[in-house]
Design a protein around this motif. Structure first.
Motif, PDB file in Angstrom:
ATOM      1  N   LEU A  24      58.338  33.681  51.959  1.00 50.02           N
ATOM      2  CA  LEU A  24      57.582  33.838  53.194  1.00 50.02           C
ATOM      3  C   LEU A  24      56.127  34.211  52.905  1.00 50.02           C
ATOM      4  CD1 LEU A  24      58.182  33.621  56.221  1.00 50.02           C
ATOM      5  CD2 LEU A  24      58.613  36.060  56.239  1.00 50.02           C
ATOM      6  N   ASP A  25      55.895  35.065  51.918  1.00 46.15           N
ATOM      7  CA  ASP A  25      54.535  35.487  51.579  1.00 46.15           C
ATOM      8  C   ASP A  25      53.851  34.528  50.606  1.00 46.15           C
ATOM      9  OD1 ASP A  25      54.610  37.762  53.221  1.00 46.15           O
ATOM     10  OD2 ASP A  25      55.528  38.961  51.641  1.00 46.15           O
ATOM     11  N   THR A  26      54.590  34.021  49.611  1.00 45.11           N
ATOM     12  CA  THR A  26      53.975  33.160  48.594  1.00 45.11           C
ATOM     13  C   THR A  26      53.712  31.751  49.105  1.00 45.11           C
ATOM     14  OG1 THR A  26      56.082  32.395  47.661  1.00 45.11           O
ATOM     15  CG2 THR A  26      55.129  34.418  46.729  1.00 45.11           C
ATOM     16  N   GLN A  27      54.608  31.231  49.911  1.00 46.43           N
ATOM     17  CA  GLN A  27      54.542  29.883  50.473  1.00 46.43           C
ATOM     18  C   GLN A  27      54.386  28.801  49.399  1.00 46.43           C
ATOM     19  OE1 GLN A  27      51.979  29.511  53.881  1.00 46.43           O
ATOM     20  NE2 GLN A  27      52.801  31.348  54.836  1.00 46.43           N
ATOM     21  N   CYS A  28      54.936  29.073  48.213  1.00 43.88           N
ATOM     22  CA  CYS A  28      54.970  28.069  47.150  1.00 43.88           C
ATOM     23  C   CYS A  28      56.205  28.312  46.295  1.00 43.88           C
ATOM     24  CB  CYS A  28      53.699  28.082  46.317  1.00 43.88           C
ATOM     25  SG  CYS A  28      53.365  29.595  45.398  1.00 43.88           S
ATOM     26  N   CYS A  29      56.639  27.267  45.590  1.00 43.54           N
ATOM     27  CA  CYS A  29      57.910  27.308  44.872  1.00 43.54           C
ATOM     28  C   CYS A  29      57.762  26.855  43.420  1.00 43.54           C
ATOM     29  CB  CYS A  29      58.918  26.391  45.556  1.00 43.54           C
ATOM     30  SG  CYS A  29      59.204  26.811  47.288  1.00 43.54           S
ATOM     31  N   HIS A  30      58.657  27.348  42.557  1.00 45.84           N
ATOM     32  CA  HIS A  30      58.699  26.939  41.158  1.00 45.84           C
ATOM     33  C   HIS A  30      59.365  25.588  40.963  1.00 45.84           C
ATOM     34  CE1 HIS A  30      58.661  31.337  39.480  1.00 45.84           C
ATOM     35  NE2 HIS A  30      57.484  30.975  39.903  1.00 45.84           N
ATOM     36  N   ALA A  31      60.451  25.330  41.658  1.00 49.66           N
ATOM     37  CA  ALA A  31      61.316  24.180  41.379  1.00 49.66           C
ATOM     38  C   ALA A  31      60.664  22.851  41.752  1.00 49.66           C
ATOM     39  CB  ALA A  31      62.640  24.331  42.116  1.00 49.66           C
ATOM     40  N   VAL A  32      60.903  21.855  40.930  1.00 51.53           N
ATOM     41  CA  VAL A  32      60.361  20.517  41.141  1.00 51.53           C
ATOM     42  C   VAL A  32      60.830  19.961  42.486  1.00 51.53           C
ATOM     43  CG1 VAL A  32      60.354  18.144  40.284  1.00 51.53           C
ATOM     44  CG2 VAL A  32      60.288  20.054  38.671  1.00 51.53           C
TER      45      VAL A  32
END
Length: 79
Positions: A24-32
């Motif tokens: 919710l705070d980062t709004q970005c993900c590690h996974a492809v």
């Protein structure tokens, strides 16, 4: 200057969320190919897609941030 297209920037490792974490705070993900999808005002998580009908209508499925280029992890080709 814009980062090279297709290259994951170093800050992704420390600033973005892993699968199953609250993004919710980062709004970005590690996974492809994953993107942060919102459930409610308290929770969002990284997943490949989101269908509110599959989640018993408890998810808004609002996309937060862009789909991830992803980090090179075991079993996934390196960018």
């Amino acid at each position: 200057a814009q980062p090279p297209k297709g290259k994951v920037q170093p800050w992704v490792v420390t600033k973005c969320s892993a699968e199953g974490e609250n993004c919710l705070d980062t709004q970005c993900c590690h996974a492809v190919g994953h993107q942060c999808f919102k459930k409610n005002k308290f929770w969002a998580t990284c997943q490949a897609s989101c269908d509110p009908n599959d989640k018993n209508d408890t998810w808004s499925c609002q996309a937060l941030g862009p789909p991830s280029w992803g980090l090179a992890i075991k079993g996934v080709p390196s960018l």
